[in-house]
Design a protein around this motif. Structure first.
Motif, PDB file in Angstrom:
ATOM      1  N   GLY B 185      39.869   7.951  30.536  1.00 25.08           N
ATOM      2  CA  GLY B 185      41.073   7.853  31.346  1.00 25.08           C
ATOM      3  C   GLY B 185      40.672   7.748  32.801  1.00 25.08           C
ATOM      4  N   SER B 186      41.136   8.696  33.616  1.00 31.73           N
ATOM      5  CA  SER B 186      40.773   8.653  35.030  1.00 31.73           C
ATOM      6  C   SER B 186      39.523   9.465  35.308  1.00 31.73           C
ATOM      7  CB  SER B 186      41.950   9.191  35.867  1.00 31.73           C
ATOM      8  OG  SER B 186      42.151  10.545  35.515  1.00 31.73           O
ATOM      9  N   PHE B 187      38.998  10.127  34.264  1.00 28.07           N
ATOM     10  CA  PHE B 187      37.839  11.012  34.470  1.00 28.07           C
ATOM     11  C   PHE B 187      36.551  10.234  34.244  1.00 28.07           C
ATOM     12  CE2 PHE B 187      34.976  14.485  33.134  1.00 28.07           C
ATOM     13  CZ  PHE B 187      35.067  15.241  34.305  1.00 28.07           C
ATOM     14  N   ASP B 188      35.771  10.078  35.337  1.00 32.19           N
ATOM     15  CA  ASP B 188      34.523   9.325  35.233  1.00 32.19           C
ATOM     16  C   ASP B 188      33.414  10.238  34.736  1.00 32.19           C
ATOM     17  OD1 ASP B 188      35.832   7.175  36.168  1.00 32.19           O
ATOM     18  OD2 ASP B 188      35.253   7.512  38.265  1.00 32.19           O
ATOM     19  N   VAL B 189      32.675   9.759  33.778  1.00 27.10           N
ATOM     20  CA  VAL B 189      31.575  10.558  33.252  1.00 27.10           C
ATOM     21  C   VAL B 189      30.253   9.960  33.731  1.00 27.10           C
ATOM     22  CG1 VAL B 189      30.431  11.405  31.191  1.00 27.10           C
ATOM     23  CG2 VAL B 189      32.906  11.211  31.238  1.00 27.10           C
ATOM     24  N   ALA B 190      29.481  10.794  34.488  1.00 27.23           N
ATOM     25  CA  ALA B 190      28.130  10.397  34.889  1.00 27.23           C
ATOM     26  C   ALA B 190      27.170  11.429  34.329  1.00 27.23           C
ATOM     27  CB  ALA B 190      28.026  10.355  36.410  1.00 27.23           C
ATOM     28  N   LEU B 191      26.241  10.969  33.542  1.00 27.22           N
ATOM     29  CA  LEU B 191      25.347  11.927  32.887  1.00 27.22           C
ATOM     30  C   LEU B 191      23.891  11.561  33.177  1.00 27.22           C
ATOM     31  CD1 LEU B 191      26.960  12.371  29.379  1.00 27.22           C
ATOM     32  CD2 LEU B 191      26.857  14.054  31.204  1.00 27.22           C
ATOM     33  N   PRO B 192      23.030  12.583  33.289  1.00 23.73           N
ATOM     34  CA  PRO B 192      21.596  12.285  33.418  1.00 23.73           C
ATOM     35  C   PRO B 192      21.077  11.653  32.128  1.00 23.73           C
ATOM     36  CG  PRO B 192      21.967  14.624  33.167  1.00 23.73           C
ATOM     37  CD  PRO B 192      23.302  14.000  33.346  1.00 23.73           C
ATOM     38  N   PHE B 193      19.939  11.005  32.255  1.00 21.47           N
ATOM     39  CA  PHE B 193      19.404  10.252  31.111  1.00 21.47           C
ATOM     40  C   PHE B 193      19.122  11.132  29.905  1.00 21.47           C
ATOM     41  CE2 PHE B 193      17.717   6.694  33.994  1.00 21.47           C
ATOM     42  CZ  PHE B 193      18.905   6.009  33.849  1.00 21.47           C
ATOM     43  N   VAL B 194      18.783  12.413  30.172  1.00 27.92           N
ATOM     44  CA  VAL B 194      18.416  13.250  29.033  1.00 27.92           C
ATOM     45  C   VAL B 194      19.610  13.415  28.092  1.00 27.92           C
ATOM     46  CG1 VAL B 194      18.960  15.483  30.069  1.00 27.92           C
ATOM     47  CG2 VAL B 194      17.157  15.331  28.360  1.00 27.92           C
ATOM     48  N   LEU B 195      20.812  13.304  28.644  1.00 25.43           N
ATOM     49  CA  LEU B 195      22.006  13.378  27.811  1.00 25.43           C
ATOM     50  C   LEU B 195      22.481  11.994  27.392  1.00 25.43           C
ATOM     51  CD1 LEU B 195      23.927  16.190  29.704  1.00 25.43           C
ATOM     52  CD2 LEU B 195      22.517  16.383  27.659  1.00 25.43           C
ATOM     53  N   ARG B 196      21.715  10.991  27.781  1.00 26.55           N
ATOM     54  CA  ARG B 196      22.106   9.638  27.394  1.00 26.55           C
ATOM     55  C   ARG B 196      21.044   9.036  26.480  1.00 26.55           C
ATOM     56  NH1 ARG B 196      24.049   7.379  33.213  1.00 26.55           N
ATOM     57  NH2 ARG B 196      23.937   5.367  32.202  1.00 26.55           N
ATOM     58  N   GLY B 197      20.590   9.827  25.545  1.00 24.23           N
ATOM     59  CA  GLY B 197      19.690   9.301  24.528  1.00 24.23           C
ATOM     60  C   GLY B 197      18.215   9.435  24.847  1.00 24.23           C
ATOM     61  N   GLN B 198      17.903  10.182  25.922  1.00 23.07           N
ATOM     62  CA  GLN B 198      16.488  10.275  26.295  1.00 23.07           C
ATOM     63  C   GLN B 198      15.865  11.616  25.922  1.00 23.07           C
ATOM     64  OE1 GLN B 198      14.381   8.183  27.356  1.00 23.07           O
ATOM     65  NE2 GLN B 198      15.261   6.664  28.735  1.00 23.07           N
ATOM     66  N   VAL B 199      16.478  12.332  24.974  1.00 23.08           N
ATOM     67  CA  VAL B 199      15.941  13.650  24.606  1.00 23.08           C
ATOM     68  C   VAL B 199      14.491  13.515  24.151  1.00 23.08           C
ATOM     69  CG1 VAL B 199      16.237  15.641  23.124  1.00 23.08           C
ATOM     70  CG2 VAL B 199      18.224  14.407  23.949  1.00 23.08           C
ATOM     71  N   LEU B 323       6.802   4.843  21.531  1.00 22.14           N
ATOM     72  CA  LEU B 323       7.105   3.428  21.297  1.00 22.14           C
ATOM     73  C   LEU B 323       8.460   3.274  20.617  1.00 22.14           C
ATOM     74  CD1 LEU B 323       3.599   2.189  20.178  1.00 22.14           C
ATOM     75  CD2 LEU B 323       4.820   1.533  22.257  1.00 22.14           C
ATOM     76  N   LEU B 324       8.700   4.134  19.643  1.00 21.47           N
ATOM     77  CA  LEU B 324       9.994   4.119  18.964  1.00 21.47           C
ATOM     78  C   LEU B 324      11.109   4.364  19.962  1.00 21.47           C
ATOM     79  CD1 LEU B 324      11.314   4.140  16.072  1.00 21.47           C
ATOM     80  CD2 LEU B 324      11.269   6.623  16.273  1.00 21.47           C
ATOM     81  N   ASN B 325      10.851   5.307  20.860  1.00 18.22           N
ATOM     82  CA  ASN B 325      11.831   5.648  21.892  1.00 18.22           C
ATOM     83  C   ASN B 325      12.170   4.424  22.740  1.00 18.22           C
ATOM     84  OD1 ASN B 325      13.436   7.486  23.384  1.00 18.22           O
ATOM     85  ND2 ASN B 325      11.849   7.500  24.964  1.00 18.22           N
ATOM     86  N   ILE B 326      11.124   3.690  23.156  1.00 19.22           N
ATOM     87  CA  ILE B 326      11.367   2.487  23.963  1.00 19.22           C
ATOM     88  C   ILE B 326      12.220   1.504  23.177  1.00 19.22           C
ATOM     89  CG2 ILE B 326      10.270   0.475  25.021  1.00 19.22           C
ATOM     90  CD1 ILE B 326       7.906   2.211  25.663  1.00 19.22           C
TER      91      ILE B 326
END
Lengths: 207, 336, 394
Positions: B185-199, B323-326
């Motif tokens: 909606g109007s709430f913008d979500v900005a997340l660091p990479f670790v929470l965007r699949g970089q665990v 490599l899998l991660n990349i």
């Protein structure tokens, strides 16, 4: 005293006339191994072995007594530089006794094997091919008593520095510290059981 | 003139920042380690909680005689600690503390960091080789072997970040993490990479970073119970202090890189514009502190691995996983 | 230079380049993992050990010779210095041997006190191992936790005997009856200090807890397992051949415990299990010791319930003269079989005293077990054998 167990007779006098369990064990072990004799005192079984049969006897004994406990020697000497000498020096035959103890790991059985080695030809077969653990014990006996163990390829000093002169556990080896300062000597033996006599007194006063 | 003045200011600020932070980390290690071992730790120096203990230790080290072995290659031996410290200090040059608070904003910041942080191993190898001591030599060689094994997963983990951010500038990477990922909606979500699949990438990076720091469980180059002190065996006095400072400074440095690459650097949801410049350093320091504590925690809990176990872990697990991660990140990037 | 010399030189240069010669690495006598002054001369190829030659004797004090000029009572003060980590336990076999020689038997209460103190010494010794072994593998924290708990044990030993490390508490025919030194006829000072059993059972609760803590901190740790499982395997036949005893032997699957197989003191009256593990690797040696702490706690708890009252000292003659004879007396020390072979020629002093110290025999396996191992494993294996240099060098 080599194979006539005088001491054993002494010991059995103090107990019963029939053989104790340890003595029975000693007798049967001696017979099984074909050793020359045995003695049993204070539950300590000693089996006397000919010097030439030393290695074979101990290897044979290790079938039933697999635990290699230790190996050492005793210097039987008429004269001693320090400490108390033997009881009757006149009748003593000067010799080394090489002693090795094996024991069972299932029960209390165990025996000390004794081989007599003359002082002028102090050598005996080495147990190292059969017992890896014998190497250090033989090295120690070699440096302390100057007994050669034929077959031990690594008879270099174990404890002593390489340039050490003398064989410290020989009875002829003086204890330098004692020479310099004679303590405790014969005179100054600490009156040890003081506490014991005190407690006896205490008990005495109670009754 | 202006340039030189700025340079001096930058260098002084940077040095102060780095050295103070490593003193703080040393203190934190002393205290945290003590409490984990049910001890009190430094208590008297400085009057309260022993806060001055790292300073006192440093002063004590400075007074010690600077020994060098007879057989040592004196030049190399003397130079080695400075190589280690220099490579560590250089990392801080490109780390952004805020949108505008960065000494040098390099376009290839990531590349620079990876290149320069590996230099410290060169210093360690120099120390090990020149000490004329077998333990030092083995320590140095272990460090070199460790570098080869761990530089790869480290780089590969970073590659995934670069792919996701689309830039090699550290500032750019932070901004990529501050950008709106999606909106509810109007709430913008900005997340660091670790929470965007970089665990996975973050975990690989941290493992490799600890290995590069030569800290437990990867402290084989030092391995006190095996190699006495490894490449540090012969060092004393000020040179030892340099190594010591270098170790803690690079702990901060690598934590700062990890925070920048994976945890959003100086960014924090809701902090933008000028506020980012003011609060940025604090936010970054907070993130660094968490990572530093993690490294300290690991050190006081775990035993040491064996060199061959470390190698097989790196080659058979971390590199394939990286490599899998990349592949995953790249696929993700292409699809969305 | 002749051509032969030149050829020789060139050949040696080539061989140096092609096959790296072994490096001789001197580990010790001052090295963090040798627990004192053990020196290992290792021929290493990179990290792999080709051959290792232990050099001992830096601490040789010649106790066997010194014992020949000391009375039996004076020797007790020497023997607890052999293995100082469990000083009390090395006194026990000697004093039992002398008592056997003289035909004296200690009163039952004294036997029980000896048993309790032996087991306390065992716990203390094993805690030292449990603390130092992870340290050798790089984990520093278990050290502090288990040494802290060991302090409670040492305090108990101290309050009874007056010494933390060297109790010198055994007397021929009993134990020292007055604590705190000096002889006094006051009745209450003739026994264990007041409240000793209460404090002991409190300490035993702590021991249970530290064992659980160590379980979570060390036993289940994956890295510890990686470093120790399958490392330094000693098969049972090799263990027997090299005379390994105690936890080292029991970890190889031989359940040989003198407390059971050749019971002494009052061990036949308490119930406990002989801990043994089949693997023979470093991890099993560690586990055996950890479980033995638990068994010792069990033994001490029973002993506290079962100890009778009575005198602490049997009647013995004022001057101790042993009859002529040979006696071998042994006991299960924390580290294994500890024995004394006493040869008496009827005087106040022994004619010969052979000390079978445990660590000495346990270390004889080093050259065999370390061949072909890596240097990090050398540390792991050596640490797992749990030796004390005083016990090796006597």
């Amino acid at each position: 005293m080599t194979d006539t167990p005088e001491a054993a007779v002494d010991a059995s006098e103090t107990t019963e006339l029939e053989m104790t369990a340890a003595e029975t064990y000693a007798a049967s072990l001696t017979e099984r191994l074909g050793a020359t004799g045995y003695s049993e005192e204070f539950d300590t079984v000693r089996v006397f072995v000919e010097r030439d049969a030393w290695v074979e006897t101990i290897v044979a004994a290790s079938e039933e007594l697999p635990f290699f406990s230790w190996l050492s020697a005793i210097d039987w000497s008429k004269t001693t530089e320090v400490g108390e000498g033997v009881d009757e020096p006149e009748t003593l035959e000067e010799r080394f006794e090489v002693i090795c103890r094996l024991s069972s790991v299932e029960n209390a059985d165990g025996a000390i094997f004794v081989a007599t080695v003359p002082k002028d030809d102090a050598s005996i077969g080495s147990l190292t091919p059969h017992f890896g653990g014998a190497e250090w014990h033989e090295r120690e006996a070699h440096e302390m008593f100057d007994i050669a163990f034929e077959g031990n390829k690594n008879l270099v000093p174990l404890y002593l520095p390489d340039d050490f002169i003398g064989h410290p556990l020989l009875k002829s080896y003086p204890l330098i510290a004692r020479e310099v300062k004679p303590w405790p000597g014969d005179v100054d033996v600490e009156p040890m059981p003081d506490v014991a006599s005190d407690s006896q007194d205490a008990e005495g006063s109670d009754t | 003139m202006n340039f030189w003045l700025l340079l001096v200011i930058e260098v002084v600020v940077m040095l102060l920042l780095v050295l103070t932070s490593s003193l703080v980390v040393i203190y934190a290690e002393l205290k945290a380690g003590s409490h984990m071992q049910s001890r009190i730790g430094p208590y008297y120096a400085g009057g309260r909680w022993g806060w001055a203990q790292p300073l006192a230790d440093g002063l004590k080290f400075l007074q010690k005689e600077d020994l060098s072995p007879t057989g040592a290659d004196k030049t190399v031996y003397g130079f080695a600690p400075y190589v280690v410290l220099m490579s560590t200090l250089a990392i801080f040059v490109v780390i952004p503390l805020g949108p505008d608070l960065v000494a040098v904003d390099l376009d290839v910041g990531v590349y620079f960091v990876l290149a320069i942080s590996s230099l410290s191993v060169l210093g360690i190898l120099m120390a090990g080789w020149s000490s004329a001591n077998k333990y030092s030599l083995m320590g140095g060689l272990r460090a070199a072997a460790q570098l080869i094994a761990y530089e790869l997963p480290l780089v590969l983990a970073v590659v995934a970040v670069v792919v996701q951010a689309g830039t090699m500038s550290l500032n750019g990477i932070v901004e990529a993490q501050n950008d709106v990922w999606f909106s509810l909606g109007s709430f913008d979500v900005a997340l660091p990479f670790v929470l965007r699949g970089q665990v996975l990438g973050f975990a690989i990076f941290m493992i490799a970073a600890v290995a590069e720091l030569s800290r437990i469980p990867f402290d084989m180059p030092i391995a006190e119970s095996e190699l006495t002190m490894g490449y540090l065996t012969e060092y004393s006095g000020i040179r030892f202090t340099m190594f010591f400072l270098g170790e803690y400074a690079s702990m901060v440095g690598l934590s700062a890189i990890a925070a920048t690459l994976f945890l959003g650097g100086y960014g924090f949801p809701g902090v933008t514009g000028t506020w980012a410049n003011i609060l940025g350093p604090g936010i970054l320091i907070g993130k660094i502190a968490v990572l530093v504590f993690l490294i300290i925690w690991i050190r006081w809990t775990w035993p040491r691995l064996r060199e061959d176990q470390l190698q097989s872990m790196a080659w058979t697990w971390l590199i394939p996983l990286a490599l899998l991660n990349i592949a995953l990140i790249a696929g993700f990037k292409v699809v969305f | 230079m002749t051509s032969r010399e030149m050829m020789h030189r060139s050949e040696s240069a080539v061989s140096i380049e092609l096959q790296t010669p072994d490096m001789t690495l001197n580990i010790g006598p001052q090295h963090p993992s040798t627990h004192g002054v053990l020196r290992l001369v290792a021929k290493v190829d990179g990290e792999r050990i080709r051959e290792v030659e232990p050099v001992i004797g830096y601490m040789h004090r010649g106790y066997e010779k010194l014992a020949e000029v000391r009375t039996y009572a004076q020797i007790t003060a020497l023997v607890n210095r052999i293995d100082w980590v469990s000083g009390f336990a090395s006194e026990v076999p000697f004093i039992l041997g002398v008592e056997k020689l003289m035909g004296v038997e200690a009163p039952e209460r004294a036997q029980w006190i000896r048993l309790i103190l032996s087991e306390l010494a065992r716990i203390s010794s094993h805690l030292v191992f449990i603390s130092s072994y992870p340290l050798e593998l790089g984990a520093t924290t278990p050290l502090m936790h288990s040494l802290r708990e060991r302090e409670y044990i040492l305090e108990l030993i101290e309050e009874v005997t007056g010494g933390r490390f060297h109790p010198n508490f055994n007397r021929v025919g009993g134990v020292k009856s007055a604590y705190g030194g000096g002889s006094t006829t006051k009745k209450q000072s003739m026994d264990l200090p007041a409240g000793f059993f209460k404090r002991t059972s409190e300490a035993m609760d702590r021991m249970d807890k530290i064992c659980d803590d160590i379980d979570t901190l060390v036993t289940g740790n994956e890295l510890i397992k990686m470093r120790t499982v399958g490392v330094g395997i000693i098969p049972p036949d090799k263990a027997l051949e090299f005379g390994l005893s105690g936890p080292n032997l029991r970890a190889s699957g031989v359940a040989y415990d003198l407390r059971k197989s050749d019971s002494y003191l009052t061990y036949d009256q308490v119930e406990f299990d002989v801990v043994s593990r089949p693997g023979g690797d470093c991890y099993d040696r560690y586990l055996v010791r950890l479980h033995e702490v638990r068994e010792s706690v069990k033994i001490i708890r029973q002993a506290i319930d079962m100890i009778p009252s009575g005198p602490l000292q049997a009647k013995v003659p004022r001057v101790l003269k042993a009859p002529k004879g040979h006696v071998y007396s042994r006991a299960e020390n924390p580290k294994g079989e500890f024995g004394y072979y006493i040869v008496s020629e009827g005087g106040k002093m022994p004619y010969r005293l052979k000390i079978r110290s445990t660590s000495f025999s346990n270390l004889t396996i080093l050259p065999w077990i370390l061949k072909g191992q890596l240097i990090p494993d050398l540390v792991a294996i050596m640490g797992s054998l749990d030796f004390v240099l005083g016990d090796v060098d006597r």
